[in-house]
Motif scaffolding. Structure first.
Motif, mmCIF file in Angstrom:
data_model
loop_
_atom_site.group_PDB
_atom_site.id
_atom_site.type_symbol
_atom_site.label_atom_id
_atom_site.label_comp_id
_atom_site.label_asym_id
_atom_site.label_seq_id
_atom_site.Cartn_x
_atom_site.Cartn_y
_atom_site.Cartn_z
ATOM 1 N N GLU A 238 -69.299 -14.588 -31.503
ATOM 2 C CA GLU A 238 -68.872 -13.520 -32.408
ATOM 3 C C GLU A 238 -67.833 -12.616 -31.750
ATOM 4 O O GLU A 238 -67.127 -11.878 -32.442
ATOM 5 N N GLY A 239 -67.746 -12.648 -30.438
ATOM 6 C CA GLY A 239 -66.743 -11.850 -29.744
ATOM 7 C C GLY A 239 -65.358 -12.457 -29.883
ATOM 8 O O GLY A 239 -65.196 -13.576 -30.381
ATOM 9 N N PRO A 240 -64.307 -11.747 -29.459
ATOM 10 C CA PRO A 240 -62.953 -12.313 -29.488
ATOM 11 C C PRO A 240 -62.897 -13.622 -28.714
ATOM 12 O O PRO A 240 -63.534 -13.765 -27.663
ATOM 13 N N THR A 241 -62.153 -14.582 -29.211
ATOM 14 C CA THR A 241 -62.105 -15.909 -28.604
ATOM 15 C C THR A 241 -61.665 -15.891 -27.143
ATOM 16 O O THR A 241 -62.225 -16.636 -26.326
ATOM 17 N N PRO A 242 -60.675 -15.092 -26.734
ATOM 18 C CA PRO A 242 -60.341 -15.068 -25.304
ATOM 19 C C PRO A 242 -61.518 -14.639 -24.428
ATOM 20 O O PRO A 242 -61.628 -15.085 -23.283
ATOM 21 N N VAL A 330 -65.862 -25.957 -11.136
ATOM 22 C CA VAL A 330 -64.440 -25.614 -11.012
ATOM 23 C C VAL A 330 -63.608 -26.332 -12.063
ATOM 24 O O VAL A 330 -62.778 -25.720 -12.755
ATOM 25 N N THR A 331 -63.800 -27.639 -12.208
ATOM 26 C CA THR A 331 -62.993 -28.377 -13.191
ATOM 27 C C THR A 331 -63.348 -27.950 -14.611
ATOM 28 O O THR A 331 -62.473 -27.825 -15.471
ATOM 29 N N HIS A 332 -64.628 -27.707 -14.853
ATOM 30 C CA HIS A 332 -65.056 -27.251 -16.179
ATOM 31 C C HIS A 332 -64.414 -25.919 -16.533
ATOM 32 O O HIS A 332 -64.057 -25.673 -17.692
ATOM 33 N N ALA A 333 -64.274 -25.038 -15.553
ATOM 34 C CA ALA A 333 -63.623 -23.752 -15.803
ATOM 35 C C ALA A 333 -62.216 -23.956 -16.335
ATOM 36 O O ALA A 333 -61.764 -23.226 -17.228
ATOM 37 N N ALA A 334 -61.521 -24.947 -15.802
ATOM 38 C CA ALA A 334 -60.144 -25.194 -16.234
ATOM 39 C C ALA A 334 -60.099 -25.766 -17.647
ATOM 40 O O ALA A 334 -59.434 -25.214 -18.536
ATOM 41 N N PHE A 335 -60.829 -26.884 -17.878
ATOM 42 C CA PHE A 335 -60.650 -27.525 -19.185
ATOM 43 C C PHE A 335 -61.416 -26.822 -20.301
ATOM 44 O O PHE A 335 -60.994 -26.862 -21.456
ATOM 45 N N LYS A 336 -62.515 -26.130 -19.984
ATOM 46 C CA LYS A 336 -63.230 -25.462 -21.073
ATOM 47 C C LYS A 336 -62.553 -24.137 -21.445
ATOM 48 O O LYS A 336 -62.523 -23.768 -22.628
ATOM 49 N N SER A 337 -62.016 -23.409 -20.471
ATOM 50 C CA SER A 337 -61.250 -22.213 -20.825
ATOM 51 C C SER A 337 -60.008 -22.615 -21.609
ATOM 52 O O SER A 337 -59.592 -21.906 -22.551
ATOM 53 N N LEU A 338 -59.401 -23.758 -21.258
ATOM 54 C CA LEU A 338 -58.275 -24.280 -22.032
ATOM 55 C C LEU A 338 -58.694 -24.546 -23.472
ATOM 56 O O LEU A 338 -57.988 -24.153 -24.425
ATOM 57 N N LEU A 339 -59.846 -25.186 -23.666
ATOM 58 C CA LEU A 339 -60.277 -25.517 -25.023
ATOM 59 C C LEU A 339 -60.606 -24.267 -25.833
ATOM 60 O O LEU A 339 -60.300 -24.195 -27.033
ATOM 61 N N PHE A 340 -61.215 -23.285 -25.207
ATOM 62 C CA PHE A 340 -61.507 -22.057 -25.939
ATOM 63 C C PHE A 340 -60.222 -21.330 -26.332
ATOM 64 O O PHE A 340 -60.099 -20.821 -27.456
ATOM 65 N N LEU A 341 -59.269 -21.248 -25.403
ATOM 66 C CA LEU A 341 -58.004 -20.598 -25.749
ATOM 67 C C LEU A 341 -57.257 -21.402 -26.807
ATOM 68 O O LEU A 341 -56.632 -20.821 -27.714
ATOM 69 N N ALA A 342 -57.317 -22.733 -26.727
ATOM 70 C CA ALA A 342 -56.678 -23.558 -27.753
ATOM 71 C C ALA A 342 -57.352 -23.352 -29.101
ATOM 72 O O ALA A 342 -56.679 -23.303 -30.139
ATOM 73 N N SER A 343 -58.678 -23.203 -29.096
ATOM 74 C CA SER A 343 -59.360 -22.907 -30.369
ATOM 75 C C SER A 343 -58.930 -21.538 -30.897
ATOM 76 O O SER A 343 -58.804 -21.341 -32.113
ATOM 77 N N GLY A 344 -58.707 -20.581 -29.986
ATOM 78 C CA GLY A 344 -58.189 -19.289 -30.405
ATOM 79 C C GLY A 344 -56.811 -19.411 -31.025
ATOM 80 O O GLY A 344 -56.498 -18.743 -32.020
ATOM 81 N N SER A 345 -55.977 -20.271 -30.444
ATOM 82 C CA SER A 345 -54.654 -20.516 -31.014
ATOM 83 C C SER A 345 -54.768 -21.146 -32.397
ATOM 84 O O SER A 345 -54.034 -20.787 -33.323
ATOM 85 N N GLN A 353 -61.931 -20.807 -38.553
ATOM 86 C CA GLN A 353 -62.525 -21.518 -37.440
ATOM 87 C C GLN A 353 -63.500 -22.584 -37.929
ATOM 88 O O GLN A 353 -64.250 -23.150 -37.142
ATOM 89 N N ASP A 354 -63.438 -22.874 -39.229
ATOM 90 C CA ASP A 354 -64.253 -23.926 -39.830
ATOM 91 C C ASP A 354 -63.463 -25.234 -39.791
ATOM 92 O O ASP A 354 -62.384 -25.338 -40.386
ATOM 93 N N LEU A 355 -63.993 -26.239 -39.110
ATOM 94 C CA LEU A 355 -63.295 -27.521 -38.988
ATOM 95 C C LEU A 355 -63.045 -28.166 -40.348
ATOM 96 O O LEU A 355 -62.062 -28.908 -40.509
#
Length: 602
Positions: A238-242, A330-345, A353-355
């Motif tokens: 429910e918080g901001p996507t970033p 470490v790797t999860h931090a990179a690709f999951k933060s990428l996916l969350f920011l991409a979902s924000g985009s 945000q409904d598929l």
């Protein structure tokens, strides 16, 4: 070399400046929010570059308070584990801050938002750098407080306010376990300096070690959303996507894994504790992966995916492979933060945000689509992306240690690839099913996506250096790698092919799987069960408190009042107005006092 005190103090000072400046100059003051993350990444990188020489305490400890049995000290140090986490926190936080310039551009509460991001950075770096468990606990609580404030950032929205309270209360359950662990270790070792506690492990009784380790795990399970304390994380979307990209994908939720890695000698000495961690991690990884499959909210898909991947990390810890778990962190931090920011985009560009209301975004948002594709390929564990190397290290360790748990993780890995490419097809392929006109995000939001995509694609190449730095296994198990690649590849193809017709595929799967699909879509009712149990406990505690208050406290007050009235009534009879009675009483009193004086003077 950048002093560690600056890494801790700078973001706090920045948070105060941004908050005090207010809304007027926020377009300039928000850039100050980069100071803390950049400083953290810089300090961590400097110390990793210096890893060939000893990297020990970089700042003297100070006594927080002194007791009869010793002093409780708080200090900061940057060993390789802390240095790696500094870089992770710094890089992800920097990308989130830059992305937020575009995502939050129209929000009237930007000063509060960027001040909280800076405060969170300070708390997270304090957690990472602390030389003592008490300092870690203080930062641990500050991280939770910042998470609460950011989840409920849009507090006028009832669902956001409820989600913030839920996250705060559920994670507090785990924090109680961590606090008990600290109390036990203090009683048994007389210190809470991390190095001293771990050095004393060989002298502790096996039961004490197991109890302390399990209590630490309870704290880690709450913060890292492990079963059954995982129920807060999906609602935290429910918080901001970033915020989700920073706190609920890459940093705070990984703090539990960091805690176990930091206190690893305790778990290494307790087979029972490791078994519990292995079981809970495996159950979480598989269970959350099944729940992610039928979700229609793009952020909830990623939320359950995060829970599942954290389960992979805990399973590796339970199998004794803390280096593999930490590398996957470490790797999860990179690709999951990428996916969350991409979902924000995606949400920013499509307005939903409904598929089921997306589709065709690959043409309208090519940069977002390309970076998202890198993220889901890394999440699925496809070679040669970063997730392939770290996930296979986890699978190898767990398969060798516990084949049943390893098989469960292979199934979870297959489901991960399936739901990742299901979400990709629903969002980016076909025709747009929503309202409005989807569009690509501005440059300030695309640059962080590209940077994180590069990291998600290349971090796997550093697996040998990472293992050498932390003293872990550096090889790649070819049979495991081949099997996981085939399973991930087939599952990804299945997820892409089955959803050629769009959301209608969900209806077909729901018809074929029946109750299983509905149960997974409802998260197996665990959320309702846990919250019902919590509500029942709260009602029981409230009832007990009410009875204590009404029967004991109020009863005591009423009893004193009754006694005072009764005594007053008896003495009232002495006020008769008859002088003879008063004279008799005075005489009797005088005789009594004289007798008492003579008796005492003997």
């Amino acid at each position: 070399m950048m002093p560690l005190w600056f890494v801790l103090v700078a973001p706090i000072a920045v948070a105060l400046v941004i908050a005090a400046a207010g809304r007027g100059p926020v377009r300039y003051t928000r850039w100050l929010a980069l100071v803390g993350p950049v400083a953290a990444a810089w300090a961590g990188a400097e110390r990793l570059a210096d890893a060939g020489r000893e990297t020990g305490v970089a700042a003297e400890a100070v006594s927080w308070f002194v007791t009869q049995t010793g002093s409780i000290d708080v200090g900061a140090s940057a060993d390789p584990i802390a240095s790696i986490m500094l870089v992770v926190v710094g890089v992800v936080a920097s990308m989130v801050v830059v992305f937020s310039f575009g995502y939050m551009a129209e929000d009237a509460s930007q000063p509060r938002y960027f001040a909280l991001l800076s405060a969170f950075t300070a708390a997270m770096t304090g957690l990472v750098l602390s030389t003592s468990l008490v300092g870690l606990f203080i930062a641990w609580e500050l991280v939770g407080a910042c998470s609460y404030l950011l989840i409920g950032f849009w507090f006028t929205k009832p669902s956001a306010a409820r989600a913030a309270v839920k996250a705060f209360l559920v994670t507090r359950v785990g924090d109680v376990g961590l606090l008990f662990a600290l109390a036990l270790l203090w009683r048994e070792t007389g210190t809470l300096v991390t190095a001293d506690v771990l050095a004393a492990v060989p002298t502790l009784a096996p039961a004490t070690i197991t109890t302390a380790a399990l209590l630490l795990f309870v704290g880690a399970a709450g913060k890292s959303a492990q079963f059954p304390l995982h129920v807060w994380l999906p609602d935290a979307m429910e918080g901001p996507t970033p915020v989700s990209a920073l706190i609920h994908a890459a940093t705070m939720v990984a703090a539990g894994v960091f805690l176990l890695a930091r206190t690893w000698p305790l778990f290494e000495a307790s087979e029972t504790a490791r078994l519990v961690v292995l079981i809970i991690g495996t159950v979480t990884a598989l269970g959350a992966a099944t729940i992610a499959v039928p979700q229609t909210d793009i952020k909830r898909v990623l939320a359950y995916s995060t829970i599942s991947q954290l389960g992979f990390m805990f399973a590796a810890l339970g199998a004794g492979a803390w280096v593999a778990a930490f590398f996957h962190l470490v790797t999860h931090a990179a690709f999951k933060s990428l996916l969350f920011l991409a979902s924000g985009s995606v949400i920013h560009g499509s307005g939903t945000q409904d598929l089921r209301e997306m589709g065709g975004l690959g043409r309208a948002m090519p940069v977002t689509a390309a970076t998202w594709a890198v993220g889901v390929a890394a999440l699925a564990g496809l070679p040669p992306l970063a997730g392939f190397f770290s996930k296979d290290a986890v699978l190898d360790a767990v398969w060798v240690h516990a084949p049943v748990a390893g098989a469960a993780l292979f199934i979870a890995s297959a489901l991960t690839a399936f739901y990742s490419f299901r979400a990709t097809r629903l969002a980016f392929s076909g025709t747009f099913r929503g309202a409005g006109h989807p569009h690509e995000s501005p440059l300030v939001m695309k640059v962080p996506l590209v940077v994180l995509a590069v990291l998600a694609a290349t971090l796997g190449a550093g697996s040998w250096w990472f293992a050498e730095l932390l003293g872990g296994h550096a090889g790649l198990a070819i049979p495991i790698a081949v099997a996981s690649t085939i399973i991930a590849g087939l599952s990804a193809v299945a997820g892409w092919a089955l959803y050629k017709t769009g959301p209608a595929a969900d209806d077909r799967l729901a018809g074929a799987l029946g109750g299983l699909w509905r149960a997974a879509a409802g998260a197996y009712g665990i959320d309702a069960l846990v919250m019902r149990g919590a509500a029942a406990s709260e009602r029981g505690a409230a009832t007990a408190s009410e009875r204590f208050d009404t029967r004991l406290v109020d009863g005591l007050v009423r009893g004193i009042a009754w006694l005072a009235r009764r005594v007053g009534r008896e003495f009232n009879e002495l006020q008769s107005g008859e002088s003879q009675l008063y004279a008799a009483l005075v005489g009797a009193g005088a005789v009594l006092l004289a007798s008492l004086a003579l008796w005492l003077g003997r």
